[in-house]
Scaffold this motif. Structure first.
Motif, PDB file in Angstrom:
ATOM      1  N   GLY A 131       1.043  -1.110  -0.089  1.00 13.09           N
ATOM      2  CA  GLY A 131       0.146   0.229  -0.247  1.00 13.09           C
ATOM      3  C   GLY A 131       0.566   1.917   0.070  1.00 13.09           C
ATOM      4  N   MET A 132       2.003   1.478  -0.781  1.00 12.18           N
ATOM      5  CA  MET A 132       3.314   1.924  -0.476  1.00 12.18           C
ATOM      6  C   MET A 132       2.904   2.790  -1.725  1.00 12.18           C
ATOM      7  N   ILE A 133       2.373   2.412  -2.305  1.00 18.08           N
ATOM      8  CA  ILE A 133       1.542   3.840  -4.004  1.00 18.08           C
ATOM      9  C   ILE A 133       1.155   4.869  -2.992  1.00 18.08           C
ATOM     10  N   GLY A 134       0.372   4.896  -2.410  1.00 14.42           N
ATOM     11  CA  GLY A 134      -0.500   5.969  -1.789  1.00 14.42           C
ATOM     12  C   GLY A 134       0.318   6.819  -1.547  1.00 14.42           C
ATOM     13  N   VAL A 135       1.170   6.929  -0.282  1.00 17.42           N
ATOM     14  CA  VAL A 135       2.387   7.226   0.055  1.00 17.42           C
ATOM     15  C   VAL A 135       3.286   8.164  -0.853  1.00 17.42           C
ATOM     16  N   MET A 136       3.651   7.035  -1.975  1.00 19.19           N
ATOM     17  CA  MET A 136       4.145   7.767  -2.852  1.00 19.19           C
ATOM     18  C   MET A 136       3.940   9.506  -3.854  1.00 19.19           C
ATOM     19  N   LEU A 137       2.556   8.624  -4.674  1.00 22.30           N
ATOM     20  CA  LEU A 137       1.715   9.742  -5.342  1.00 22.30           C
ATOM     21  C   LEU A 137       1.447  11.165  -4.039  1.00 22.30           C
ATOM     22  N   ARG A 138       1.531  10.722  -2.961  1.00 23.20           N
ATOM     23  CA  ARG A 138       1.705  12.546  -2.327  1.00 23.20           C
ATOM     24  C   ARG A 138       2.790  13.524  -2.644  1.00 23.20           C
ATOM     25  N   TYR A 139       4.096  12.710  -3.220  1.00 21.88           N
ATOM     26  CA  TYR A 139       5.193  13.652  -3.626  1.00 21.88           C
ATOM     27  C   TYR A 139       5.354  13.927  -5.134  1.00 21.88           C
ATOM     28  N   ILE A 140       4.061  13.192  -5.714  1.00 25.00           N
ATOM     29  CA  ILE A 140       4.572  12.966  -6.600  1.00 25.00           C
ATOM     30  C   ILE A 140       3.263  13.506  -7.596  1.00 25.00           C
ATOM     31  N   GLY A 141       3.504  15.371  -8.630  1.00 26.59           N
ATOM     32  CA  GLY A 141       3.362  15.678  -8.948  1.00 26.59           C
ATOM     33  C   GLY A 141       2.876  16.021  -9.984  1.00 26.59           C
ATOM     34  N   PRO A 142       2.084  17.181 -11.299  1.00 27.45           N
ATOM     35  CA  PRO A 142       2.573  17.046 -13.039  1.00 27.45           C
ATOM     36  C   PRO A 142       3.824  17.373 -13.203  1.00 27.45           C
ATOM     37  N   LEU A 143       4.305  18.190 -12.342  1.00 22.24           N
ATOM     38  CA  LEU A 143       5.269  19.152 -12.742  1.00 22.24           C
ATOM     39  C   LEU A 143       6.618  17.188 -12.521  1.00 22.24           C
ATOM     40  N   THR A 144       6.414  16.056 -11.786  1.00 23.57           N
ATOM     41  CA  THR A 144       6.952  15.207 -12.396  1.00 23.57           C
ATOM     42  C   THR A 144       7.112  13.740 -13.100  1.00 23.57           C
TER      43      THR A 144
END
Length: 532
Positions: A131-144
């Motif tokens: 379930g770490m995907i949700g944690v990762m996506l908090r820091y990954i935005g459109p600029l990445t």
């Protein structure tokens, strides 16, 4: 659905064959294509029935092209036949093309990618199960996301140009045909026979050119090349320009390939592992995961399903990792991810049934076992493939850049991140490729890892954008810059932080269970149950 994914299944092994050193062994290339079909079919059936449980196709992804090319461009992995051709020399002590000695050369490279991909895929399974995907996506935005995806296409420009230089007229004509079919003829509908349970066969107009522009362009240009070959327009000498467009160059495999050949795990031997190759595959896995999550949300929206719950997304990522493990075991030389073009087909056909997708996966498995059929696919002329790649990779670039619509382009902060990440992502890998000796830490293993990572465009640009996006302070959280910058990957119809999020989700599930708002033919409405 199967025809839509056809180009990706065939194109991946054809574009990478020179790096794998399989060029010249047409029978071996046909076997690789068959393996890609079977592994992708198995991944599709697993994903649709056990994974995210949406009508979504799995197939080879260009996200792995960069790391694979970087690994196989190392000094000890360079294809010896390519060096001979570059120097216009003879084979000398090298085994003849297509011989057992030649087969062992390309099998060695496949085994290295197999083992490295196997280890990296275990990490993807862990991401989904933990379930770490949700944690990762908090820091990954459109600029990445934007530079990561855009650099996948930008980094392959030299590969495409290398294929197109054999006959630029055919390559450009193929790209032009795709443009005409997909853009100018997209609203042209042709009556087709459609069968539905209860109503039987009926005639319905479908925009076939919008569905299969690439397939129609390939058929058209392949026919043109066959006519020009028979007419003697293309030269018969390999040294003359235009020879690559002949259609009789790779037909030898049609007679040598068996009618039935079933791919099996470990068919190229025991996989090997390289630390540098594993790191490169990990970078591709992360890019593939981000791309797939976007496809999950898009597919759920087009299928008129409720907002995708976290457990379904995690399960989809985990099953996709298992699909990559299957690809590694079978030795397809590629990993699979969700296909966005098949998701777009749902919008056109209005068919969002998982049964249709499962049938498409089964067709991939069956066709992958037909040796004569895969031999035909392996005979596709290089200039036609280049023309297709011109459009496909151009679209990949535009899809990546389209993520910038979610950021404030009047912000100097965002403009700095955009320009720096794209330019550095193009410049550093190019310089490292030309100056490999400059990476010298004194430890061979570390040098190998750094070379592979720094040669991967999407990794260099994506990591730089990620660091800058999460460290450069936002001017003001209430400004447009702050709102745009903090946009993270989430369902387009629902903000998880909204106080009405749970209410919206319950309403959507009730409407779906009642069959409301489901106008698609053959759409399975019990998505809430399917997700669970």
């Amino acid at each position: 659905q199967y025809l839509t994914t056809f180009v990706g299944l065939v194109g991946a092994p054809l574009l990478l064959r020179k790096f794998y050193c399989i060029d010249g062994d047409n029978e071996g290339l046909a076997q690789i294509i068959g393996t890609v079909f079977v592994a992708s079919g198995l991944s599709t059936v697993l994903q649709t029935s056990l994974g995210v449980r949406l009508p979504i196709i799995q197939g080879p992804t260009a996200a792995f092209f960069g790391p694979i090319i970087s690994v196989l461009s190392q000094q000890d992995m360079l294809c010896p036949y390519t060096a001979v051709q570059t120097n216009n020399g003879t084979l000398g002590s090298l085994p003849p093309l297509g011989s057992e000695g030649h087969k062992e050369i390309w099998r060695e490279r496949f085994r290295l990618i197999q083992g490295s991909m196997l280890v990296a895929s275990l990490f993807q399974v862990f991401l989904g199960c933990s379930g770490m995907i949700g944690v990762m996506l908090r820091y990954i935005g459109p600029l990445t996301v934007a530079p990561t995806i855009a650099l996948i296409g930008l980094s392959l420009s030299e590969v495409v140009a290398d294929f197109a230089q054999g006959q630029w007229y055919i390559a450009v004509s193929t790209a032009l045909a795709i443009t005409i079919f997909s853009q100018y003829c997209k609203n042209l509908s042709i009556p087709c026979c459609q069968y539905s349970k209860g109503q039987g066969c009926k005639s319905e107009k479908l925009p076939v050119f919008q569905l299969f522009p690439v397939l129609f362009a390939i058929i058209l240009m392949w026919s043109v090349c066959a006519i020009l070959t028979e007419a003697g327009v293309f030269p018969e000498s390999q040294e003359e320009w235009g020879y690559a467009a002949r259609t009789d160059i790779k037909t030898s495999s049609l007679s040598t390939s068996p009618w039935i050949r079933v791919p099996y795990p470990g068919q190229w031997g025991t996989p090997t592992i390289s630390a540098g190759a594993v790191c490169g595959m990990l970078a591709a896995i992360l890019a593939s995961v981000v791309e797939s999550i976007g496809d999950y949300y898009a597919c759920a929206k087009l299928s008129e399903a409720p907002p995708l719950p976290d457990h379904a997304m995690n399960r989809g990522v985990a099953i996709e990792g298992i699909g990559c493990i299957l690809n590694a075991l079978f030795g397809s030389g590629q990993a699979t991810t969700s296909y966005g073009e098949n998701t777009a087909a749902i919008l056109i056909t209005k068919v969002a049934s998982r049964k249709v997708t499962i049938v498409a996966g089964l067709l991939m498995i069956v066709f992958g076992c037909l040796g004569k059929l895969t031999a035909i696919f392996a005979a596709l002329p290089d200039p036609i493939l280049a023309g297709v790649a011109l459009i496909i990779f151009g679209l990949a670039i535009s899809v990546g850049i389209s993520n910038y619509q979610y950021v404030d382009l009047s912000s100097s902060r965002n403009l700095f991140i955009i320009g720096t990440s794209l330019f550095v992502g193009l410049t550093v890998p190019r310089w490292i490729s030309q100056n490999s000796a400059s990476v010298n830490t004194g430890v061979e293993l570390i040098d190998q890892i750094l070379l592979i990572l720094l040669k991967t465009n999407m990794l260099v640009g994506g990591i730089l954008a990620f660091i800058l996006d999460n460290t450069i302070p936002v001017r003001c959280s209430k400004t447009k810059e702050g709102i745009s910058n903090n946009t993270r990957l989430q369902h387009p119809q629902q903000n998880p932080k909204s106080p009405n999020a749970k209410t919206q989700s319950r309403q959507a599930q009730k409407e779906t269970q009642k069959g409301q708002g489901t106008s698609m033919h053959n759409t399975e409405t019990s998505y809430t149950k399917d997700y669970t």
